[in-house]
Design an enzyme around this catalytic site. Structure first.
Site, mmCIF file in Angstrom:
data_model
loop_
_atom_site.group_PDB
_atom_site.id
_atom_site.type_symbol
_atom_site.label_atom_id
_atom_site.label_comp_id
_atom_site.label_asym_id
_atom_site.label_seq_id
_atom_site.Cartn_x
_atom_site.Cartn_y
_atom_site.Cartn_z
ATOM 1 N N GLY A 1 0.810 -1.218 0.000
ATOM 2 C CA GLY A 1 0.000 0.000 0.000
ATOM 3 C C GLY A 1 0.839 1.262 0.000
ATOM 4 O O GLY A 1 0.516 2.244 0.682
ATOM 5 N N ASN B 1 1.465 3.437 -2.433
ATOM 6 C CA ASN B 1 1.223 4.454 -3.451
ATOM 7 C C ASN B 1 0.678 5.759 -2.875
ATOM 8 O O ASN B 1 0.642 6.780 -3.575
ATOM 9 C CB ASN B 1 0.246 3.925 -4.511
ATOM 10 C CG ASN B 1 -1.064 3.461 -3.917
ATOM 11 O OD1 ASN B 1 -1.143 2.320 -3.466
ATOM 12 N ND2 ASN B 1 -2.088 4.302 -3.910
ATOM 13 N N SER B 2 0.257 5.770 -1.608
ATOM 14 C CA SER B 2 -0.276 7.005 -1.024
ATOM 15 C C SER B 2 -0.160 6.963 0.495
ATOM 16 O O SER B 2 0.162 5.922 1.080
ATOM 17 C CB SER B 2 -1.748 7.198 -1.425
ATOM 18 O OG SER B 2 -2.543 6.147 -0.908
ATOM 19 N N GLY B 3 -0.432 8.106 1.124
ATOM 20 C CA GLY B 3 -0.525 8.174 2.574
ATOM 21 C C GLY B 3 0.728 7.769 3.311
ATOM 22 O O GLY B 3 1.860 8.056 2.901
ATOM 23 N N GLY C 1 2.003 4.826 3.712
ATOM 24 C CA GLY C 1 2.840 3.900 2.960
ATOM 25 C C GLY C 1 3.785 4.612 2.018
ATOM 26 O O GLY C 1 4.956 4.232 1.882
ATOM 27 N N SER D 1 -3.981 -0.422 14.887
ATOM 28 C CA SER D 1 -4.682 0.791 15.309
ATOM 29 C C SER D 1 -5.096 0.640 16.771
ATOM 30 O O SER D 1 -5.282 -0.483 17.261
ATOM 31 C CB SER D 1 -5.918 1.021 14.441
ATOM 32 O OG SER D 1 -6.751 2.027 15.003
ATOM 33 N N TYR E 1 -13.472 -3.666 10.981
ATOM 34 C CA TYR E 1 -12.187 -2.966 10.987
ATOM 35 C C TYR E 1 -11.452 -3.205 12.308
ATOM 36 O O TYR E 1 -10.257 -3.534 12.322
ATOM 37 C CB TYR E 1 -12.407 -1.473 10.769
ATOM 38 C CG TYR E 1 -11.137 -0.652 10.786
ATOM 39 C CD1 TYR E 1 -10.296 -0.617 9.689
ATOM 40 C CD2 TYR E 1 -10.788 0.096 11.917
ATOM 41 C CE1 TYR E 1 -9.130 0.128 9.698
ATOM 42 C CE2 TYR E 1 -9.623 0.843 11.942
ATOM 43 C CZ TYR E 1 -8.799 0.862 10.832
ATOM 44 O OH TYR E 1 -7.647 1.595 10.854
#
Length: 429
Positions: A129, A131-133, A135, A258, A289
């Site tokens: 993951g 590609n953004s944020g 990560g 989390s 989640y």
């Protein structure tokens, strides 16, 4: 050796006029007084002794000229100096052999701050993951410091843009993209096969990818999507790459979880599989989640029990509360909430700090089984620390992988058989 007189300085670590800080070839810091032409080991203000540790920062090289003088070249900025760049990160000499884990960073620290002075050249990292944020910032920070980073992503178009953005900032950065869809275990299997075929080591496996607040969806493997993407796909990836990790030891696994893992539990009174991948009429997005994040803590702790003795340590990370990543994109009320709280949350660089800390910090060498917030180890929920639940989750996860729809036509070449005794692993080709 000489001592100084009255010193006028605003900082206890600031050197007074006429003093110079230097370092020997074996890393001991000493101080030269240009007025008296004498040297001493102790800081003229604090009286402490210091040492420099570890490798030169990324891009630096040590040289010796014809007169025998040591100098340093920064190939990134193309500058030369006689000052050892590690002096900026010198520590008290008494800490040199101290293995105590101290909090050097906090919630305001960034990933690049954590990596200051480090050279990760020769280290290989996989970031899911990426590609953004968080990560992306994790991959970017590791690449900036010399690591060879594989950005494992489902959206290859976004991944390509992200990799190009890193290379635009650092043309020599070693970043590449590779396709993986955690919602399809056959894709996870193919990713692992592709990586193993390269015969490259793997020093950092960072399980970052995740989804949040999905409507009820079944994957191609027949499992609830939040559970599979956040947990089961990563579980399978660890199984498939464990041989590479142990061969590359010391290696580290960093699992993102989390604080929401504290707001749920898994019961042994009912079917574990039905709790992890419930039917549509018993599905609650937030509960799914939370359970997936509890599974991630259980996974990390179980990995540490099984692989720690083989030189692979595993830690789990909470990056921050309500961070404005793309994870909220699946439901508009969450997008509004995340937008409202954004001024009060961490930046993506700050969110990536704890991940990078767990993946690279020297003081965490061979240290695992911890839950980190703001680069500091804290206690997870009681449910996450149960060895019995860790083993039960492991067993049901293996069964779910074996029953996955996309793998029913596949045999052999990437299946892993883990013995039940912690710390012992066998691989079957």
């Amino acid at each position: 050796m000489a001592s100084s007189g009255v010193i006028d300085t605003d900082s206890e670590d600031e050197l007074p006029s006429g003093w110079d800080e230097r370092v020997t070839l074996d890393g001991k810091v000493y101080y030269a007084n240009h007025h008296t032409r004498v040297t001493q080991w102790n800081h003229p203000v604090t009286g402490r002794r210091k040492v420099v540790m570890g490798e030169l920062p990324y891009g630096w090289e040590q040289k010796i000229n014809e007169e025998g003088q040591v100098y340093y070249i920064d190939h990134v900025s193309e500058k030369t100096t006689y000052t050892d760049p590690r002096l900026a990160f010198a520590v008290d000499a008494k800490q040199e052999n101290d293995k105590t884990v101290r909090q050097r960073f906090d919630g305001s620290s960034t990933a690049l701050h954590v990596l200051q002075g480090r050279d990760l050249s020769g280290k290989y990292a996989i970031v899911t993951g990426a590609n953004s944020g968080i990560g992306f910032e994790t991959a970017r920070s590791l690449a900036f410091h010399g690591a060879h980073v594989i950005m494992a992503c489902r959206d290859m178009k976004m991944a390509g843009k992200a990799a190009n953005a890193i290379k635009l900032e650092r043309p020599h950065a070693k970043v590449e993209t590779s396709y993986i869809d955690l919602a399809q275990l056959q894709s996870v299997q193919q990713f692992a096969l592709n990586y193993k075929s390269r015969n490259c080591p793997l020093h950092m496996l960072i399980l970052n990818a995740g989804v949040f607040s999905l409507p009820y969806t079944l994957t191609d493997d027949g499992y609830e999507a939040t559970f599979q993407v956040n947990y089961l796909g990563h579980f399978y990836l660890c199984q498939l790459l464990q041989e590479v990790l142990t061969r590359s030891a010391p290696a580290r696994i960093t699992v993102l979880s989390s604080e929401s893992h504290r707001f749920t539990f898994l019961s042994t009174d009912t079917s574990l599989a039905s709790q992890l991948s419930p039917p549509a009429d018993n599905y609650r997005a937030m509960l799914a989640y939370n359970r997936s994040k509890l599974c991630n803590v259980l996974l990390s702790n179980c990995l540490q029990r099984r692989l720690g003795a083989l030189g692979v340590s595993s830690n789990v990370v909470h990056p921050g509360n309500l961070m404005a990543t793309g994870i909220s994109r699946h439901w508009w009320p969450w997008r509004i909430l995340f937008t409202l709280v954004r001024p009060f949350t961490k930046s993506m660089q700050q969110g990536a700090a704890t991940t990078v800390f767990c993946a690279t910090a020297r003081e965490l060498e061979a240290v695992g089984g911890h839950y980190f917030i703001n680069c500091f180890s804290v206690q997870p929920s009681t449910a996450a620390e149960s060895p019995e639940m860790q083993d039960e989750l492991w067993a049901i996860s293996e069964q779910m992988v074996a029953n996955a729809t996309t793998l029913t036509e596949k045999t052999g070449d990437c299946r892993v058989n883990w013995r039940t005794d912690p710390g012992t692993v066998t691989h079957h080709a």
